[in-house]
Design an enzyme around this catalytic site. Structure first.
Site, short mmCIF file in Angstrom:
data_model
loop_
_atom_site.label_atom_id
_atom_site.label_comp_id
_atom_site.label_asym_id
_atom_site.label_seq_id
_atom_site.Cartn_x
_atom_site.Cartn_y
_atom_site.Cartn_z
N LYS A 234 0.86 -1.20 0.00
CA LYS A 234 0.00 0.00 0.00
C LYS A 234 0.88 1.23 0.00
CE LYS A 234 -4.49 1.01 0.43
NZ LYS A 234 -5.63 0.13 0.10
N1 GLU Z 1 -7.44 0.19 -3.09
C1 GLU Z 1 -8.21 -0.97 -3.36
C2 GLU Z 1 -8.23 -1.86 -2.13
O1 GLU Z 1 -8.03 -1.42 -1.03
C3 GLU Z 1 -7.75 -1.72 -4.61
C4 GLU Z 1 -6.33 -2.21 -4.59
C5 GLU Z 1 -5.85 -2.77 -5.90
O2 GLU Z 1 -6.63 -2.90 -6.80
O3 GLU Z 1 -4.65 -3.08 -5.98
O4 GLU Z 1 -8.55 -3.02 -2.22
#
Ligand code: GLU
Length: 439
Positions: free
Chosen positions: A125
């Site tokens: 993240k």
């Molecule tokens: N931000 C989204 C999540 O928390 C998508 C993450 C992604 O597609 O890599 O799942």
């Protein structure tokens, strides 16, 4: 200015500082959850220790020349939690409340999320502490490109693949793709997902999280013998996740009785007119609900939304919203977590005691990363799919994952959260065991 309508879960940020004052730290939530699951799985202590810590943490200082000539330096992070099952995968968040512990927590949740739906990714993240609502498009673009440049050695289609999250959207993903492509000397669409369709974004990716929430809600209602037509729903957050969930669930026949975002919310026991609300936020300032009027739609606060009389509650905004303070007042029979980490561990215990079903974030909102996985596959193969193909495959993965978690919860007599975590942690631990500890 950035288009707020495209933004994922951009709501209810105002409630966060209040929770922070109460001392809720998302990373402590991750550790508490892992301890619980480690015990249940009788996991080796060393393995548990590996899973508790991110593999790599990067902090960058991002200088940006603002439109008025001032230099502002933003703090950014990328946390790579685990890569045992595949490249790191996870969104990038722009928000004033971003902290390293929050990004660490969100990265760990991505590892479990990818594992529970069994797609070949680890978890990561990113985040930048900033207020994108107060920045021009030029400022946002310069900040994004500089942040990505500073992380470039760590990113790549086989290394770490960012995506949208709170306050980031397809335009920002396009800038990331372009920056990485310029530095690579060739077009590199597989480095990021959630791009605009014109640049290789998957059809259906933008709606995938809300579509996944809808599929999961239908699955849980089916198991509980509740019909869609008789079900009432309250949704906190009217960004990408909340608004698509509201739209699709209303199309399925559910009555959406409450919705809210950072500017407040509305309640109508007879059901809100979701297409009318969607029309309103398409052109409202900041794409917020503020100022919406309709006969029978009574204004409510975010706090009130969480305790509305509704069968299903979908928190689709930020973490730490359902706490030990308000969990005793929640009136829903089912909670489907569209957001990441909306329920604190203390609240979880209260909800469990009260017999409320909680479909956990790592399963309920996994549609987004499953859509990302499809986009990545299409980018790597330079072979786009139709939206129908994407939606059909998404439905298959979500329904099958739900069935596995539901079965596990029944067999082991544990909550859905614990079952989802057990399946996920077990898959990651097994991958580590098989790969061995290098050297
Ligand atoms: N931000 C989204 C999540 O928390 C998508 C993450 C992604 O597609 O890599 O799942």
């Amino acid at each position: 200015m950035i288009k707020m309508r495209d933004i994922a879960g951009a709501a209810v940020a105002e409630a966060i500082p209040r929770q922070r004052e109460l001392g809720t730290n998302p990373y402590e939530m991750v550790l508490a959850q892992l301890d619980g699951v480690g015990k249940e799985l009788d996991l080796d202590r060393g393995l548990l220790e590996i899973l508790k810590r991110p593999e790599r943490v990067v902090e960058v200082s991002v200088p940006v020349v603002m439109d008025d000539g001032r230099i502002e330096v933003f703090t950014g992070y990328r946390v790579q939690h685990n890569s045992a099952r595949g490249p790191y995968k996870g969104g990038i968040r722009y928000h004033p409340d971003v902290t390293l512990d929050e990004v660490k927590a969100l990265a760990a949740w991505m590892t479990w999320k990818c594992a529970v739906v069994n797609i070949p990714y680890g978890g990561g993240k990113g985040g930048i502490k900033c207020d994108p609502t107060q920045m021009s498009e030029g400022e946002l673009q310069r900040m994004t490109r500089r942040y990505v440049t500073m992380l470039l050695p760590l990113l790549g289609p086989e290394k770490d693949i960012p995506a949208p999250d709170v306050n980031t959207n397809a335009t920002i993903m396009d800038w990331i793709m372009d920056t990485a492509s310029i530095f690579s000397g060739h077009y590199l669409p597989g480095i990021v997902t959630g791009k605009s369709v014109e640049l290789g974004g998957a059809l259906g990716r933008r709606e995938a999280t809300g579509r996944g929430v809808t599929i999961i809600t239908k699955e849980v209602l089916k198991r509980l013998g509740m019909s869609l037509q008789e079900t009432t729903v309250a949704i906190q957050g009217y960004g990408n996740v909340g608004s698509v969930s509201a739209t699709l669930l209303a199309q399925e026949g559910c009555r959406i009785v409450g919705v809210s975002d950072i500017s407040g919310g509305f309640y109508n026991p007879n059901g809100l007119d979701i297409p009318d609300i969607n029309r309103y936020v398409r052109t409202s300032p900041g794409h917020l609900l503020r100022g919406y009027t309709a006969r029978g739609a009574a204004p409510i606060s975010n706090e009130e939304l969480l305790t509305l009389q509704a069968d299903v509650l979908i928190p689709a905004a930020m973490e730490c919203q359902i706490t030990e303070e308000n969990a005793p007042e929640v009136r829903a029979r089912v909670i489907v977590e569209g957001a990441n980490g909306p329920t604190t561990p203390e609240a979880d215990l209260i909800l469990e005691e009260r017999g409320i079903y909680v479909v956990p974030d790592i399963l309920a909102n996994a549609g987004g990363v499953v859509g990302s996985y499809f986009e990545w596959v299409q980018s790597l193969q330079a072979f786009p799919w139709t939206e129908e193909e994407t939606n059909a495959r998404l439905a298959r993965i979500m329904s099958q994952s739900f069935a596995e978690v539901w079965e596990c919860a029944r067999e082991r007599s544990v909550t859905l959260r614990k079952a989802a975590l057990m399946l996920a942690v077990n898959r990651v631990a097994e991958a580590i065991r098989r790969r061995g500890i290098f050297p």
